[in-house]
Design an enzyme around this catalytic site. Sequence first.
Site, PDB file in Angstrom:
ATOM      1  N   HIS A 172       4.505  -7.103 -10.703  1.00 56.34           N
ATOM      2  CA  HIS A 172       5.023  -5.629 -10.590  1.00 56.34           C
ATOM      3  C   HIS A 172       6.314  -5.284 -10.397  1.00 56.34           C
ATOM      4  CE1 HIS A 172       5.032  -5.935  -6.386  1.00 56.34           C
ATOM      5  NE2 HIS A 172       3.901  -6.858  -6.385  1.00 56.34           N
TER       6      HIS A 172
HETATM    7  P1  TYD Z   1       0.487  -6.682  -3.784  1.00 57.14           P
HETATM    8  O1  TYD Z   1       1.824  -5.982  -3.245  1.00 57.14           O
HETATM    9  O2  TYD Z   1       0.125  -6.400  -5.239  1.00 57.14           O
HETATM   10  O3  TYD Z   1       0.569  -8.270  -3.730  1.00 57.14           O
HETATM   11  P2  TYD Z   1       1.107  -9.530  -4.662  1.00 57.14           P
HETATM   12  O4  TYD Z   1       2.296  -8.739  -5.201  1.00 57.14           O
HETATM   13  O5  TYD Z   1       1.550 -10.708  -3.845  1.00 57.14           O
HETATM   14  O6  TYD Z   1       0.167 -10.043  -5.509  1.00 57.14           O
HETATM   15  O7  TYD Z   1      -0.487  -6.253  -2.728  1.00 57.14           O
HETATM   16  C1  TYD Z   1      -1.856  -7.044  -2.856  1.00 57.14           C
HETATM   17  C2  TYD Z   1      -2.729  -6.137  -2.164  1.00 57.14           C
HETATM   18  O8  TYD Z   1      -2.405  -5.812  -0.769  1.00 57.14           O
HETATM   19  C3  TYD Z   1      -2.972  -4.786  -2.904  1.00 57.14           C
HETATM   20  O9  TYD Z   1      -4.279  -4.485  -2.940  1.00 57.14           O
HETATM   21  C4  TYD Z   1      -2.133  -3.893  -1.932  1.00 57.14           C
HETATM   22  C5  TYD Z   1      -2.332  -4.484  -0.451  1.00 57.14           C
HETATM   23  N1  TYD Z   1      -1.266  -4.112   0.245  1.00 57.14           N
HETATM   24  C6  TYD Z   1      -1.337  -3.462   1.462  1.00 57.14           C
HETATM   25  O10 TYD Z   1      -2.429  -2.718   1.610  1.00 57.14           O
HETATM   26  N2  TYD Z   1      -0.011  -3.161   2.222  1.00 57.14           N
HETATM   27  C7  TYD Z   1       1.027  -3.758   1.663  1.00 57.14           C
HETATM   28  O11 TYD Z   1       1.965  -3.589   2.804  1.00 57.14           O
HETATM   29  C8  TYD Z   1       1.188  -4.778   0.787  1.00 57.14           C
HETATM   30  C9  TYD Z   1       2.252  -5.275   0.615  1.00 57.14           C
HETATM   31  C10 TYD Z   1      -0.031  -5.010   0.055  1.00 57.14           C
END
Ligand code: TYD
Length: 139
Positions: free
Chosen positions: A51
């Site tokens: 992303h």
């Molecule tokens: P994501 O940022 O997509 O993680 P990665 O890039 O490591 O795969 O986040 C994973 C999940 O966690 C998504 O459902 C959103 C949630 N999340 C929060 O609730 N708060 C936050 O501060 C972050 C970074 C993620």
Amino acid sequence: MYLKIISIKNVHDEQEGDLSIFEGSGRDLPFDIKRIYYIHHVPVGTVRGGHAHKHLTQLLWCPYGSITILLDDGSEKAEVQLNDPTKGLIVEHAMWREMRWEQEGSVLCVAASEFYDESDYIRDYAAFQAYVKQQAKLP
Ligand code: TYD
């Protein structure tokens, strides 16, 4: 691609080990920290991320282990190995990123310029490419 890698200040003691520190508000980081999170217990070989963000700036660092950060600004790609607790990578907005876990137990820490906001995410690669093109056209 210009990579913003910072060297995190480190206080080393031959007997007691190391203490690493960074300060916000224009001292060591170009942004105020509103949120810190860390990713752990990730199986080796896993690729997370996939992303970009519209506004968010982040500092990534790996206090333990080895993680490869794959960056893509829409025209260029780069890889950064985070395998040193005193090495930090600043990832600006509009940067597609993936993170690959290379070593068991690796921990990825993130200091972020904004509170969590799902509407700031671009989770579709084609949408990211369109977003970058559109931004480039703005005056
Ligand atoms: P994501 O940022 O997509 O993680 P990665 O890039 O490591 O795969 O986040 C994973 C999940 O966690 C998504 O459902 C959103 C949630 N999340 C929060 O609730 N708060 C936050 O501060 C972050 C970074 C993620």
